[in-house]
Design an enzyme around this catalytic site. Structure first.
Site, PDB file in Angstrom:
ATOM      1  N   ARG A  54       0.621  -1.389  -0.043  1.00 19.06           N
ATOM      2  CA  ARG A  54      -0.002   0.002  -0.173  1.00 19.06           C
ATOM      3  C   ARG A  54       1.074   1.263  -0.166  1.00 19.06           C
ATOM      4  NH1 ARG A  54      -2.922  -3.040   3.227  1.00 19.06           N
ATOM      5  NH2 ARG A  54      -0.977  -4.282   3.297  1.00 19.06           N
ATOM      6  N   THR A  55       1.967   1.304   0.690  1.00 19.17           N
ATOM      7  CA  THR A  55       2.663   2.525   0.811  1.00 19.17           C
ATOM      8  C   THR A  55       3.231   3.046  -0.423  1.00 19.17           C
ATOM      9  OG1 THR A  55       3.358   1.862   3.108  1.00 19.17           O
ATOM     10  CG2 THR A  55       4.620   3.790   2.121  1.00 19.17           C
ATOM     11  N   LYS A  82      24.134  -6.356  -8.609  1.00 16.53           N
ATOM     12  CA  LYS A  82      25.541  -6.725  -8.862  1.00 16.53           C
ATOM     13  C   LYS A  82      26.429  -5.974  -7.966  1.00 16.53           C
ATOM     14  CE  LYS A  82      24.106  -6.079 -13.808  1.00 16.53           C
ATOM     15  NZ  LYS A  82      24.135  -5.116 -15.123  1.00 16.53           N
ATOM     16  N   ARG A 104      12.304   3.318   1.065  1.00 21.20           N
ATOM     17  CA  ARG A 104      12.089   2.388   2.300  1.00 21.20           C
ATOM     18  C   ARG A 104      13.097   1.619   2.321  1.00 21.20           C
ATOM     19  NH1 ARG A 104       6.746  -1.090   3.501  1.00 21.20           N
ATOM     20  NH2 ARG A 104       6.035   0.941   4.307  1.00 21.20           N
ATOM     21  N   HIS A 132       8.017   6.036  10.151  1.00 19.18           N
ATOM     22  CA  HIS A 132       7.205   5.789   8.930  1.00 19.18           C
ATOM     23  C   HIS A 132       6.184   7.167   8.909  1.00 19.18           C
ATOM     24  CE1 HIS A 132       5.152   4.486   5.684  1.00 19.18           C
ATOM     25  NE2 HIS A 132       4.605   3.287   6.215  1.00 19.18           N
TER      26      HIS A 132
END
Ligand code: NCD
Length: 323
Positions: A54-55, A82, A104, A132
């Site tokens: 959802r975020t 990589k 995030r 958050h």
């Protein structure tokens, strides 16, 4: 540096401005064509090093409704695999000329570090168990929408506070808005120290159920646990789960909230999220408007010192036609 890294950086007038903006953007979101040109020409990049449903979608929807260009950085298929460092990744993205990075990461502090490596605005969309802030904003906005004001509300935050960035940001923001917060959890799921936290603590959900206005449930964040902190999920549910039976004992008018993802049958009973006093869907809906507000506040013309929400609503209405 402009950006939104913690809930605590927001003064009460900032929160008020953001909530007024979010009210305008809720109206925009309810239009047949829910789009305004407010951030036309701006580029917003979402950079999620950790899972999200959802975020990420909420931020991307918000940016698109403001007519920003949105790029999703596909971490799993990028050069991060990589061995490219976060710093080199950021400097590469930055060199393309972007305006905001929504970040995030599973480690606390990464969005703060990134903010030092880019001139773009950095928005913390969750860093480890730390913060958050936009979740806290959308939660407080939802409470204000439902009750008229956050001041004086009694809020129980129930469950795995120890691993919850949502709980940390919510405690900071809700306390600054005048809510009274009780953390409800077994002591193993509380942070090692609560020094400086403006909260009271209870180890019994049954004791607080009849007196609080908001029961805010947290998921058991097993991905951040290195040991077993409760005897079993069954036992946790028996003491701390909001079952239908417990929900029936809540104070009249009290509401149920959850940031998602829900683990039905653990912290929340199977049917409880569908009760009329559960605000889970409102939280998700408001999340888009609140993130539009944050993006506009950071990137809109003149920055967040000068924008007036009422003027903005007018501009949006006039400008909506040329999107
Ligand atoms: C939360 C998160 O990722 O911090 N979810 C969300 O953003 N709505 C809570 C959780 O994962 O339990």
């Amino acid at each position: 540096m402009s950006g939104l890294l913690t809930a605590g950086q927001l003064g009460s007038s900032d929160v008020e401005t953001l909530f007024d903006l979010a009210d305008s953007f809720l109206e925009v979101s309810s239009r047949r064509m829910p789009k305004v040109p407010a951030l036309k020409g701006k580029t917003v990049v979402s950079l999620f090093f950790e899972d999200s449903t959802r975020t990420r979608l909420s931020f991307e929807t918000a940016a698109k409704r403001l007519s920003a260009d949105v790029m999703t950085f596909p971490v799993a298929s990028s050069s991060v695999n990589k061995g490219e460092s976060v710093r080199d990744t950021i400097e590469t993205v930055d060199a393309m000329g972007i305006d905001a990075l929504v970040v995030r990461h599973r480690c606390a502090g990464v969005p703060h570090q990134i903010a030092g490596w880019t001139s773009a605005s950095v928005i913390n969309a969750g860093d480890g168990a730390h913060e958050h802030p936009t979740q806290a904003l959308l939660d407080a906005f939802t409470m204000r929408q439902h009750f008229g004001s956050v001041a004086g509300l009694r809020v129980a935050i129930v469950g795995d506070v120890r691993h919850s960035r949502v709980a940390r940001s919510n405690v900071a923001l809700l306390a600054s808005l005048g809510a009274e917060i009780t953390l409800v959890a077994p002591s193993t799921l509380l942070p090692a120290t609560l020094d400086g936290w403006p909260v009271t603590v209870s180890t019994s959900l049954d004791e607080v159920l009849g007196v609080v206005d908001v029961v805010y449930l947290l998921r058991m964040q097993t991905e951040r646990m290195r040991e077993h902190l409760v005897p079993s999920l069954r036992e946790y549910r028996m003491r701390f789960g909001l079952t239908s039976e417990r929900a029936a004992l809540m104070k009249p008018g009290a509401v149920i909230m959850h940031p998602g993802p829900m683990n039905r049958g653990v912290e929340i009973g199977g049917e409880v999220a569908e009760l009329p006093n559960a605000l889970v869907v409102d939280q998700v809906r408001n999340g888009v408007a609140v993130r539009m507000a944050v993006l506009f506040w950071l990137l809109g013309s003149g920055g967040h010192q000068t924008d007036q929400p009422s003027e903005l609503a007018e501009v949006d209405r006039e400008g909506a036609a040329d999107v």
